[in-house]
Design a protein around this motif. Structure first.
Motif: not given
Ligand code: FAQ
Length: 310
Positions: A294-295, A298, A302
């Motif tokens: 998930r990180e 993300m 970004e």
């Protein structure tokens, strides 16, 4: 003003119009759909565990490929359903957290263990069979994103049901030991499968509103009855005995079943079924171990955003 809107809303439902995410809807409609769709999503995700348990032990390469595909489909259904639930305004994170914390329910059936290979056949035959019986009418549910999701889900569930029934046919035409294994699996899954349809109508707290809003097109007991009537001839074809000696056919041709042990159902819903703790622990572990994914997703999103802005 809300009273006028609510009656307009009901008129749209009565005219069989589909409700879409940006349409006005009563808060209680949003709430009950978020509840049902997210619980359905959690069921698909937790539902991967009992069968996932047999992927490494499937008896042949062909069986393994089919089981892998089925479990992957369930994952897809879960994600698809989370996306449908999100259109009602709750984030996926919140929905998943409610499941991991034990606040949100998932289907009682996935709290039972898969002890033998025949359980994989029985899950496909009966659990997917019950799921289809319940989900075909949901293809006509008043909420557009849920109804549309159900069309694809039902097609895939039909394949799941057939692969399960075919496992049962093979076992029942096999050795006496294989046949006994099939009977044993049916004995253990029959009653929990009947409980999948939910409490009896008079105890079903959401049925009245969900029927009024055309989320539900049939009651819990009606679907349970349809399922039993469809399954009896299939068990006969397999030469297996449904573990309900009191079952009898009435004048309408419907098979009347003996009383269901609703205490067992309540215990499973309260978290005390044979596998509740294991299932939640497995989901929590997977969630924690997936944090880096998930990180990374993300961070990637970004990066793309800043590149597009540049
Ligand atoms: N387990 O007032 P009602 C699959 C709860 S198939 C746990 O009658 P409603 C495919 C109910 O949520 C399985 N809880 O509720 C697959 C409510 O509690 P709440 C998933 C249950 O909503 C196959 C309370 O009892 N399918 O995953 C159960 O009108 C193989 C009172 O009940 C769906 O979710 C239960 N069995 O009717 C995957 C279908 N029954 O929420 C892997 C969509 C009831 O107030 C392998 N859902 N409860 O805390 C529905 O159609 C409905 O929600 C019902 C329940 C029919 C399940």
């Amino acid at each position: 003003e809300d009273v006028a809107r609510a009656s307009q809303f009901q008129a749209r439902i009565d005219a069989d119009e589909r409700i879409e995410p940006n349409d006005w809807m009563p808060a209680a409609y949003r709430k009950t759909l978020t509840r049902q769709i997210s619980q359905h999503a959690h069921s698909e995700i937790v539902g991967m565990l009992p069968e996932g348990n047999w992927i490494t032990r499937a008896p042949s390469l062909r069986r393994k490929a089919a089981l892998l595909a089925k479990v992957q489909d369930e994952c897809g259904h879960g994600l698809y359903l989370y996306a449908a639930a999100e259109t009602l305004g709750t984030s996926r994170e919140e929905l998943v957290d409610a499941m991991l914390s034990g606040k949100a329910k998932y289907s009682s059936i996935f709290n039972y263990p898969t002890l033998t290979w025949a359980d994989i056949g029985t899950i496909g035959w009966l659990v997917d069979g019950a799921a289809i019986m319940n989900q075909i009418p949901l293809c006509r549910c008043s909420y557009g994103p849920y109804a549309r999701a159900m069309i694809r889900v039902c097609k895939e569930e039909s394949f799941h049901q057939r692969q399960g029934f075919e496992i049962m046919v093979t076992l029942c035409r096999g050795t006496a030991e294989q046949k006994a294994m099939a009977q044993n699996a049916l004995d253990r899954w029959w009653w929990p499968v009947l409980m999948m349809f939910g409490p009896p109508d008079q105890a079903s707290q959401h049925s009245d509103t969900s029927t009024k809003w055309k989320i539900k097109r049939f009651s819990n007991d009606e679907l349970r009855q349809k399922f039993i009537d469809a399954t009896v001839p299939q068990a006969e074809f397999l030469g297996l005995t449904i573990p309900d000696p009191g079952m009898k056919q009435n004048a309408n041709g419907n098979w009347e079943h003996s009383p269901i042990d609703w205490d067992e159902f309540k215990q499973v819903l309260a978290g005390n079924g044979p596998c509740n703790r294991d299932r939640l622990a497995a989901r929590r572990k997977a969630h924690e171990e997936g944090a880096w994914v998930r990180e990374a997703a993300m961070a990637y999103a970004e990066k793309r955003k800043s590149r597009q802005l540049a």
